[in-house]
Design an enzyme around this catalytic site. Structure first.
Site: not given
Length: 279
Positions: A47, A117, A150
């Site tokens: 990331e 995300k 994540c």
């Protein structure tokens, strides 16, 4: 598209320098080349690999963002094409005056997908970006990929949605801090095993503005077994994986007596209550 059921997967664990896009881009290209030189078909970076993560303001994050398409995207595309690999890399994306914590997926034929995300913790960059709104798979020469970033993986609905949509490999750029030591111990293995998919978690290492990152990037198989795992050093993990294993959702231990079908035995009619309860 040439489909290869058996591929060599690579996960890159690196230490980006906060705000130094030129240095980070050069390092990404070097590590991409190094993974391809070792026979990798699919290479996953952390990331925010291009930018770093612990930003303190919108302006600072904006200064480390990229546009898509743009110079870095073109360079990453060209390198993937030249090497014949599928690459996944985390970036800060600027689009229509908004920022996103995104992952580029590029294949030999160019840019294939941009994932934004969808679940945002109140940490670092994620305080200053917009939520993504789509969970979808990407059909590539290295398999059907399901991208997550994540914190996304902590929500069981996200990996399962991608698995139901046909993902064979969950590609997971991440920035786990040391406080997230439960992720590689429990969460990654449970996510892979629950949906019987491969999972490539690419974490960063090092310390940024006092935040120490965990490392412990992983390649996990559909049984939840760890095929490769890093410590806290910069490294590239490699594993040969058979994508056909991600299609084996039914496990027969004793025919007609002890059979488990992780997809066929689901009760989606009951799960609708989750949506209703959230209203």
């Amino acid at each position: 598209m040439t489909y290869r059921p058996q591929i060599r997967a690579a996960v890159v664990q690196m230490n980006p320098v906060l705000g130094d896009l030129q240095h980070n881009a050069q390092r990404i290209m070097e590590l991409l080349y190094g993974a391809a030189d070792q026979g990798a078909d699919l290479v996953v970076f952390p990331e925010c690999a291009i930018s770093g993560y612990v930003f303190e303001s919108v302006a600072e994050a904006q200064a480390s963002s990229i546009t898509i398409p743009g110079q870095f995207t073109r360079e990453f595309q060209q390198q993937c094409s030249r090497l014949g690999v599928v690459g996944v890399v985390g970036v800060v994306e600027a689009n229509d005056n908004n920022l996103y914590n995104s992952a580029l997926i590029c294949g030999p034929d160019g840019l294939q997908h941009v994932y934004r995300k969808t679940h945002l913790p109140v940490l670092g960059l994620d305080r200053f970006v917009e939520e993504g709104s789509i969970l979808d798979t990407v059909d590539t020469p290295a398999g059907v990929l399901g991208p997550l970033i994540c914190y996304d993986l902590r929500f069981p609905e996200a990996p399962r949605t991608l698995a139901v949509k046909g993902a064979e490999v969950l590609v997971h750029p991440t920035n786990w801090p040391v406080a997230s030591k439960d992720f590689p111990t429990f969460v990654t293995r449970a996510a892979a095993r629950a949906s019987r998919v491969f999972l490539l978690s690419a974490n960063r290492m090092g310390t940024e503005r006092g935040t120490e990152f965990l490392g412990h990037s992983q390649i996990i198989d559909p049984n939840g077994d760890v095929l490769a795992e890093a410590e806290q050093e910069e490294t590239t993990l490699l594993a040969d994986i058979d994508l056909n294993r991600a299609h084996q959702k039914r496990l027969v231990h004793i025919p007609g007596v002890f059979e488990l079908d992780s997809f066929g035995d689901r009760r989606p009619d009951l799960y609708k209550a989750l949506t209703e309860a959230d209203k």
